[in-house]
Scaffold this active site. Structure first.
Site, mmCIF file in Angstrom:
data_model
loop_
_atom_site.group_PDB
_atom_site.id
_atom_site.type_symbol
_atom_site.label_atom_id
_atom_site.label_comp_id
_atom_site.label_asym_id
_atom_site.label_seq_id
_atom_site.Cartn_x
_atom_site.Cartn_y
_atom_site.Cartn_z
ATOM 1 N N TYR A 61 54.268 1.314 41.573
ATOM 2 C CA TYR A 61 53.405 2.040 40.637
ATOM 3 C C TYR A 61 52.537 1.028 39.887
ATOM 4 O O TYR A 61 53.015 -0.044 39.516
ATOM 5 C CB TYR A 61 54.244 2.841 39.649
ATOM 6 C CG TYR A 61 55.102 3.897 40.299
ATOM 7 C CD1 TYR A 61 54.539 4.908 41.084
ATOM 8 C CD2 TYR A 61 56.485 3.902 40.127
ATOM 9 C CE1 TYR A 61 55.313 5.887 41.677
ATOM 10 C CE2 TYR A 61 57.276 4.882 40.713
ATOM 11 C CZ TYR A 61 56.690 5.873 41.493
ATOM 12 O OH TYR A 61 57.471 6.837 42.070
ATOM 13 N N HIS A 181 55.858 12.324 54.036
ATOM 14 C CA HIS A 181 56.067 11.672 52.747
ATOM 15 C C HIS A 181 56.234 12.725 51.645
ATOM 16 O O HIS A 181 55.676 13.816 51.742
ATOM 17 C CB HIS A 181 54.859 10.778 52.448
ATOM 18 C CG HIS A 181 55.081 9.800 51.350
ATOM 19 N ND1 HIS A 181 54.840 10.098 50.028
ATOM 20 C CD2 HIS A 181 55.524 8.517 51.378
ATOM 21 C CE1 HIS A 181 55.121 9.038 49.291
ATOM 22 N NE2 HIS A 181 55.537 8.065 50.078
#
Length: 216
Positions: A61, A181
């Site tokens: 992230y 995903h």
């Protein structure tokens, strides 16, 4: 084997020397995540001989206080990113429970779930900014080492990149689980309903290995 021994061997290779140089320069010039001491957090929390499950993420992230060095995980108290929200939804559906909305997944890492990102660092606000640094070579070598080890493991491959690693997992002792995903763009194309968490524990139990406590 220990991860320390593995990484010491990697450090002798030209690709790693180049990778390390680039990463050090980035930390000196820019804001980079995760914090430097957490780059290898996945290896610290999940020793090689304790790995039972491997989940491959993508980029760390890239916003403040999110990245922890563990794929999909965020610091406690941080809002859940969309992919992690969908992982929790799948867990809730598989186990018919409500999950505590805490995004810290270190409890899984400590049980033998190697939460490994494709790249281990990223420049702030710039997704995939370190993708060309050489991390793919490191990841390939990690997968090769885990594959050679005969202790049964589950490789959970979500999304096209993780699934591209499938050809490297050749040891018949291991189980490969793959789907789309968990990101909002693809979760409804095969991630939801894949039952990967239950299937993982069924495999571990069948090999007399302790199951993963997926729910805190």
């Amino acid at each position: 084997m220990e991860w320390k021994d593995f990484l010491n061997k990697e450090k002798e290779l030209d690709y790693y020397k180049s990778l390390h140089e680039k990463v050090m320069e980035e930390y000196q010039k820019y804001t980079v995540y995760p914090p430097y001491h957490l780059i290898y957090n996945a290896f610290k929390l999940t020793p090689f001989d304790q790995v039972k499950v491997v989940i491959v993420g993508q980029d760390p992230y890239h916003e403040f206080n999110q990245a922890t060095g563990l794929a999909f995980s965020v610091n406690k108290g941080v809002a859940l990113p969309p992919s992690l929200q969908n992982i929790y939804k799948e867990l809730e559906n598989e186990y018919n429970v409500k999950i505590n909305q805490d995004g810290d997944l270190s409890y899984l890492a400590k049980q033998g779930v190697l939460l490994l990102n494709r790249t281990l660092t990223v420049r702030e606000h710039e997704a995939n900014s370190h993708q060309s640094f050489g991390y793919d070579t490191l990841l390939n070598h990690v997968i090769e080492a885990l594959n050679k080890d005969d202790k049964p493991k589950v490789f959970i491959l979500w999304g096209s990149f993780a699934r591209s690693l499938k050809s490297m997992i050749t040891n018949p002792n291991h189980l490969i689980l793959e789907s789309s995903h968990p990101s909002p763009l693809s979760a409804y194309r095969g991630f939801f309903g894949n039952n990967h968490f239950i299937k993982t524990n069924e495999f571990l139990k069948s090999h007399n290995l302790e199951e993963i406590r997926w729910i805190k």
